[in-house]
Motif scaffolding. Structure first.
Motif, PDB file in Angstrom:
ATOM      1  N   LEU A  52      41.568  25.665  -7.106  1.00  0.00           N
ATOM      2  CA  LEU A  52      41.576  26.837  -7.983  1.00  0.00           C
ATOM      3  C   LEU A  52      42.157  26.504  -9.351  1.00  0.00           C
ATOM      4  N   SER A  53      43.199  25.685  -9.367  1.00  0.00           N
ATOM      5  CA  SER A  53      43.832  25.331 -10.632  1.00  0.00           C
ATOM      6  C   SER A  53      42.890  24.509 -11.520  1.00  0.00           C
ATOM      7  N   ILE A  54      42.058  23.689 -10.892  1.00  0.00           N
ATOM      8  CA  ILE A  54      41.118  22.850 -11.643  1.00  0.00           C
ATOM      9  C   ILE A  54      40.080  23.733 -12.345  1.00  0.00           C
ATOM     10  N   VAL A  55      39.536  24.695 -11.605  1.00  0.00           N
ATOM     11  CA  VAL A  55      38.530  25.592 -12.180  1.00  0.00           C
ATOM     12  C   VAL A  55      39.160  26.478 -13.253  1.00  0.00           C
ATOM     13  N   TYR A  56      40.337  27.004 -12.964  1.00  0.00           N
ATOM     14  CA  TYR A  56      41.026  27.867 -13.930  1.00  0.00           C
ATOM     15  C   TYR A  56      41.309  27.106 -15.224  1.00  0.00           C
ATOM     16  N   GLY A  57      41.716  25.856 -15.076  1.00  0.00           N
ATOM     17  CA  GLY A  57      42.022  25.042 -16.243  1.00  0.00           C
ATOM     18  C   GLY A  57      40.811  24.676 -17.077  1.00  0.00           C
ATOM     19  N   ALA A  58      39.620  24.763 -16.464  1.00  0.00           N
ATOM     20  CA  ALA A  58      38.391  24.415 -17.188  1.00  0.00           C
ATOM     21  C   ALA A  58      37.887  25.563 -18.055  1.00  0.00           C
ATOM     22  N   ILE A  59      38.497  26.733 -17.927  1.00  0.00           N
ATOM     23  CA  ILE A  59      38.083  27.883 -18.733  1.00  0.00           C
ATOM     24  C   ILE A  59      38.843  27.854 -20.050  1.00  0.00           C
ATOM     25  N   ALA A  60      38.103  27.724 -21.128  1.00  0.00           N
ATOM     26  CA  ALA A  60      38.701  27.614 -22.464  1.00  0.00           C
ATOM     27  C   ALA A  60      39.214  28.978 -22.930  1.00  0.00           C
ATOM     28  N   ILE A 117      31.852  24.936 -17.125  1.00  0.00           N
ATOM     29  CA  ILE A 117      32.925  24.817 -16.127  1.00  0.00           C
ATOM     30  C   ILE A 117      32.552  23.790 -15.064  1.00  0.00           C
ATOM     31  N   VAL A 118      31.288  23.833 -14.610  1.00  0.00           N
ATOM     32  CA  VAL A 118      30.820  22.865 -13.607  1.00  0.00           C
ATOM     33  C   VAL A 118      30.902  21.445 -14.160  1.00  0.00           C
ATOM     34  N   LYS A 173      32.841  20.309 -16.572  1.00  0.00           N
ATOM     35  CA  LYS A 173      34.238  19.906 -16.757  1.00  0.00           C
ATOM     36  C   LYS A 173      34.912  19.536 -15.441  1.00  0.00           C
ATOM     37  N   THR A 174      34.646  20.308 -14.405  1.00  0.00           N
ATOM     38  CA  THR A 174      35.332  20.084 -13.124  1.00  0.00           C
ATOM     39  C   THR A 174      34.674  19.003 -12.283  1.00  0.00           C
ATOM     40  N   GLN A 175      33.366  18.747 -12.541  1.00  0.00           N
ATOM     41  CA  GLN A 175      32.599  17.802 -11.725  1.00  0.00           C
ATOM     42  C   GLN A 175      32.587  18.223 -10.258  1.00  0.00           C
ATOM     43  N   MET A 176      32.592  19.518 -10.032  1.00  0.00           N
ATOM     44  CA  MET A 176      32.539  20.083  -8.692  1.00  0.00           C
ATOM     45  C   MET A 176      31.170  20.724  -8.478  1.00  0.00           C
ATOM     46  N   PRO A 177      30.738  20.887  -7.211  1.00  0.00           N
ATOM     47  CA  PRO A 177      29.443  21.528  -6.947  1.00  0.00           C
ATOM     48  C   PRO A 177      29.404  22.943  -7.523  1.00  0.00           C
ATOM     49  N   THR A 178      28.244  23.340  -8.003  1.00  0.00           N
ATOM     50  CA  THR A 178      28.088  24.663  -8.606  1.00  0.00           C
ATOM     51  C   THR A 178      28.484  25.769  -7.643  1.00  0.00           C
ATOM     52  N   ALA A 179      28.075  25.636  -6.390  1.00  0.00           N
ATOM     53  CA  ALA A 179      28.383  26.667  -5.398  1.00  0.00           C
ATOM     54  C   ALA A 179      29.888  26.821  -5.204  1.00  0.00           C
ATOM     55  N   GLN A 180      30.599  25.707  -5.151  1.00  0.00           N
ATOM     56  CA  GLN A 180      32.047  25.766  -4.967  1.00  0.00           C
ATOM     57  C   GLN A 180      32.722  26.397  -6.179  1.00  0.00           C
ATOM     58  N   VAL A 181      32.271  26.019  -7.365  1.00  0.00           N
ATOM     59  CA  VAL A 181      32.830  26.602  -8.592  1.00  0.00           C
ATOM     60  C   VAL A 181      32.584  28.101  -8.624  1.00  0.00           C
ATOM     61  N   SER A 182      31.365  28.519  -8.283  1.00  0.00           N
ATOM     62  CA  SER A 182      31.018  29.933  -8.288  1.00  0.00           C
ATOM     63  C   SER A 182      31.906  30.721  -7.336  1.00  0.00           C
ATOM     64  N   LYS A 239      36.302  34.509 -18.900  1.00  0.00           N
ATOM     65  CA  LYS A 239      37.436  34.532 -19.822  1.00  0.00           C
ATOM     66  C   LYS A 239      38.701  34.841 -19.034  1.00  0.00           C
ATOM     67  N   LYS A 240      39.793  34.163 -19.346  1.00  0.00           N
ATOM     68  CA  LYS A 240      41.070  34.420 -18.691  1.00  0.00           C
ATOM     69  C   LYS A 240      41.579  35.794 -19.114  1.00  0.00           C
ATOM     70  N   THR A 241      42.088  36.566 -18.154  1.00  0.00           N
ATOM     71  CA  THR A 241      42.559  37.911 -18.470  1.00  0.00           C
ATOM     72  C   THR A 241      43.775  37.870 -19.381  1.00  0.00           C
TER      73      THR A 241
END
Length: 392
Positions: free
Chosen positions: A337-345, A354-355, A357-366, A387-389
């Motif tokens: 979760l921290s990896i995906v959150y950190g990829a949001i500018a 985001i996909v 940046k994280t190099q993670m599968p699209t489904a997992q990121v979604s 966008k981060k709240t």
């Protein structure tokens, strides 16, 4: 008929981080075959819609470390039973969703009419800690559906999931369990006997290979498969922040019908259901009325109509739950979760970026993005941007 050569290259491409089934399909369409595409240069990959210079170079670097023949032989030793989208028996309804699993493992008895959408599947989900009300209604509804020929799909979790599977089996029906881990692992361990019985009488599916642990980020992605397989999803009892609401959100996105069971507002375990009702989900009143309503679900070759729930939930998942006050403090999240959150500018960031940046599968990121939405940490904007709240 299964084409092992196509499966081999689906497997090889699925091992490239940052690519999902949609991207792989585009690659296949661009070069006429995944085998041909495996040989093209990074420069030629730029012809594929959505693949930029950075991603093409990343793909090229990863391909050099993978031999498709060796990978396939090693893989089938531990994972002999799996489908790729090139297989005729790959579940047809999953091909309708934006992020179908690139590889789908299975154990149990395969029935072609299920996979081609002839026999309707109904998803039943809910809290891991149901009340007696939730358990009783889940058991009775699941049993009635099974006795009327519906296939029950759930996630083999404690609580509502387990009750739904159990009721279906008790009624002599057929049930499908979708896991958030490999087929060689039982999670939770308390469902070991239930999983064994489902494997004997029904079917177990997962997009995770043998040895994969039940990581937290796997379950939102698992929920999209539950929703994708089904013509309708029933949320029987769920709190306001619940994986069941993620499943409902996916069902809406995939144009499936959503039903939910009403309960008193005093029951915190069911407030998520009240939120769904408020936004237009169909209410479960009796098993007979539910069966009558489900009888109108269109067959695979008929166009699906937008449900009231679809129309009322065109915005992001944050309308399902009360938005928490944005926190000025950086959230303490664990990977992934921290990896995906950190990829949001700071500015709105697209899913594709985001996909990448994280190099993670699209489904997992979604799936993780939906979890972050439920936690009130991000907001989805039009155009699949996030966008981060705390930056609002």
């Amino acid at each position: 008929m299964i084409n092992n050569r196509e499966k081999k290259y689906w497997l090889a491409w699925s091992n490239i981080k940052g690519l999902g089934a949609t991207s792989i399909r585009k690659i296949d369409q661009t070069f006429d075959s995944l085998e041909t595409a495996w040989q093209v240069s990074s420069q030629e990959l730029l012809r594929v819609d959505g693949i930029g210079k950075k991603l093409s170079e990343t793909i090229d670097q990863q391909r050099r470390k993978i031999d498709p023949d060796t990978l396939f032989q090693q893989h089938i030793e531990k994972n002999p039973f799996f489908w790729s989208p090139s297989d005729n028996l790959y579940p047809h309804l999953l091909l309708e969703i934006p992020s179908p699993p690139t590889i789908l493992y299975y154990q149990g008895k395969v029935i072609e009419k299920e996979n081609n959408g002839t026999i309707p599947m109904i998803g039943i989900v809910g809290t891991r800690k149901p009340t007696e009300h939730g358990r009783r209604w889940t058991y009775n509804i699941s049993k009635a559906l099974a006795q009327n020929g519906f296939i029950i799909v759930s996630g083999l979790a404690e609580g509502i999931d387990a009750v739904a599977h159990r009721a279906c089996l008790d009624a002599g029906g057929r049930t499908i369990a979708v896991l958030g881990n490999g087929l060689d692992r039982v999670y939770p361990p308390s469902n070991r006997d239930l999983m064994r019985e489902i494997a004997q009488k029904g079917l177990i599916m997962t997009e995770y290979a043998y040895g994969s642990r039940p990581e937290r980020g796997n379950f939102p992605a698992r929920n999209r498969i539950v929703a994708g397989l089904c013509r309708a999803v029933l949320v029987m009892e769920a709190p306001e922040k619940s994986g069941a609401l993620i499943t409902a959100s996916y069902a809406t996105e995939f144009n499936r019908d959503v039903y939910t069971l009403p309960n008193t507002p005093d029951n915190f375990q069911a407030r998520g259901c009240l939120r769904l009702i408020h936004k237009g989900a169909e209410i479960i009143v009796t098993a007979e009325e539910l069966l009558s309503s489900l009888g109108s679900i269109p067959s695979l070759d008929q166009p699906q109509q937008l449900s009231l729930f679809e129309q009322s939930l065109e915005k992001s998942l944050d309308v399902l739950v009360s938005s928490p006050t944005p926190s000025p403090i950086q959230p303490n999240l664990t990977p992934p979760l921290s990896i995906v959150y950190g990829a949001i500018a700071p500015e709105p960031t697209s899913l594709d970026i985001i996909v990448t940046k994280t190099q993670m599968p699209t489904a997992q990121v979604s799936g993780i993005l939906l979890q972050l939405e439920l936690d009130g940490l991000i907001t989805q904007l039009p155009g699949m941007k996030y966008k981060k709240t705390m930056d609002n």
